[in-house]
Design an enzyme around this catalytic site. Sequence first.
Site: not given
Length: 359
Positions: A121, A143, A185, A227, A237, A241, A245, A248, A252, A265
Amino acid sequence: VKTVTVGLDARSYPIHVGRELLPRAGEYLAQAGCRGRVAVVTNPTVAALYLPALARSLSEAGLDAREVVIPDGEEHKNLRTLGAVYDQLIRAGLERGSWIVALGGGVVGDLAGFAAATFLRGVAFAQIPTTLLAQVDASVGGKTAVNHRAGKNLIGAFYQPRLVLADVDVLRTLPRREFVAGLSEVIKYGIIEDAELFRALENDLGALLAMNSERLTAVIAASCAIKAKVVESDEREEDYRAVLNFGHTVGHALEAATAYRRFLHGEAVAIGIAAASRISVEENLLAETEFARILELLAKAGLPATIPADIDRDKLVRKMEVDKKATGGKVRFVLCAGIGRTRFHWLEPRAIAAKLKDA
Ligand SMILES: NC(=O)c1ccc[n+]([C@@H]2O[C@H](COP(=O)([O-])OP(=O)(O)OC[C@H]3O[C@@H](n4cnc5c(N)ncnc54)[C@H](O)[C@@H]3O)[C@@H](O)[C@H]2O)c1
């Protein structure tokens, strides 16, 4: 060494950026409260280069390190590998008070982070990112995820590390293509939040490409600070946030349309940055001169900026439509309102593609 703090009350943590951090990781971990047994999750490529130095440092700090090695590659960032990691954590006798340390790029960090979020946990976790992308992006912000057959990062959790150590020395062994991809980035941070960082990149790109440690430290710390600020204002997000993107949505879609094989990426994001900037010009938010600066910086870095002609535009539209961030057929598209500023517009994927017809 520069230190950036991600301020999330009791879950706040430092990001240290600079030289010779890996050989001192044990000290930093002990200082952050790490005791006893530690599982170091890494892959064979990174282990061969950096595990001996890390293991030595952990042992000097009185920590009992166990290695958990996962195969190298995005295709292994999945539930199967995660299952094997849990097996090894159990075999290593990890307890509630033990720590997990991720040593590697974003793949290792995302998977190890999700393991830390879920094992017993939740156990404490530290990131030692070894790619530029992981140092400026993946290791910061909490994330964590693994991929599912149906899509990337579909299974994950928000789970913050206790400590991030970004040692710029390790970037020297990174393949050039990976390093350049990580720069996209950094360029993104300049465009969305920090005109000064953007200008520094224009001036210092040569030094960065030549691996100047001081310039790297400055630029990585500036990126992490941006960031951190965004994550502090909207950790999960729910709203702002999403500014991260920028570039992106198209990026993506390009990655998905090419089965994640053709572009790294950061390369897909670079094309996405150029696309989002072009749309920003069309929406009268961004001046042509600033758009030209963005394209020039991408080109100077050696990043791509155009959607290759052989890529089916309809496929891109379909990929944008199934993006997990799309709602009601529209995506919340991030536009640039002058270098250092952004604006959100809800756009239909088909409209986005139409604007990019000649891109
Ligand atoms: N959690 C987040 O917020 C977030 C953000 C961006 C990306 N990501 C994730 O990050 C992943 C991509 O990360 P990445 O670009 O770091 O790729 P990666 O982890 O696959 O690393 C790229 C390659 O470089 C090798 N490598 C790593 N460090 C090295 C070093 N110092 N010297 C030599 N080789 C080295 C790796 O073994 C790998 O082969 C994706 O899975 C993406 O989803 C997560």
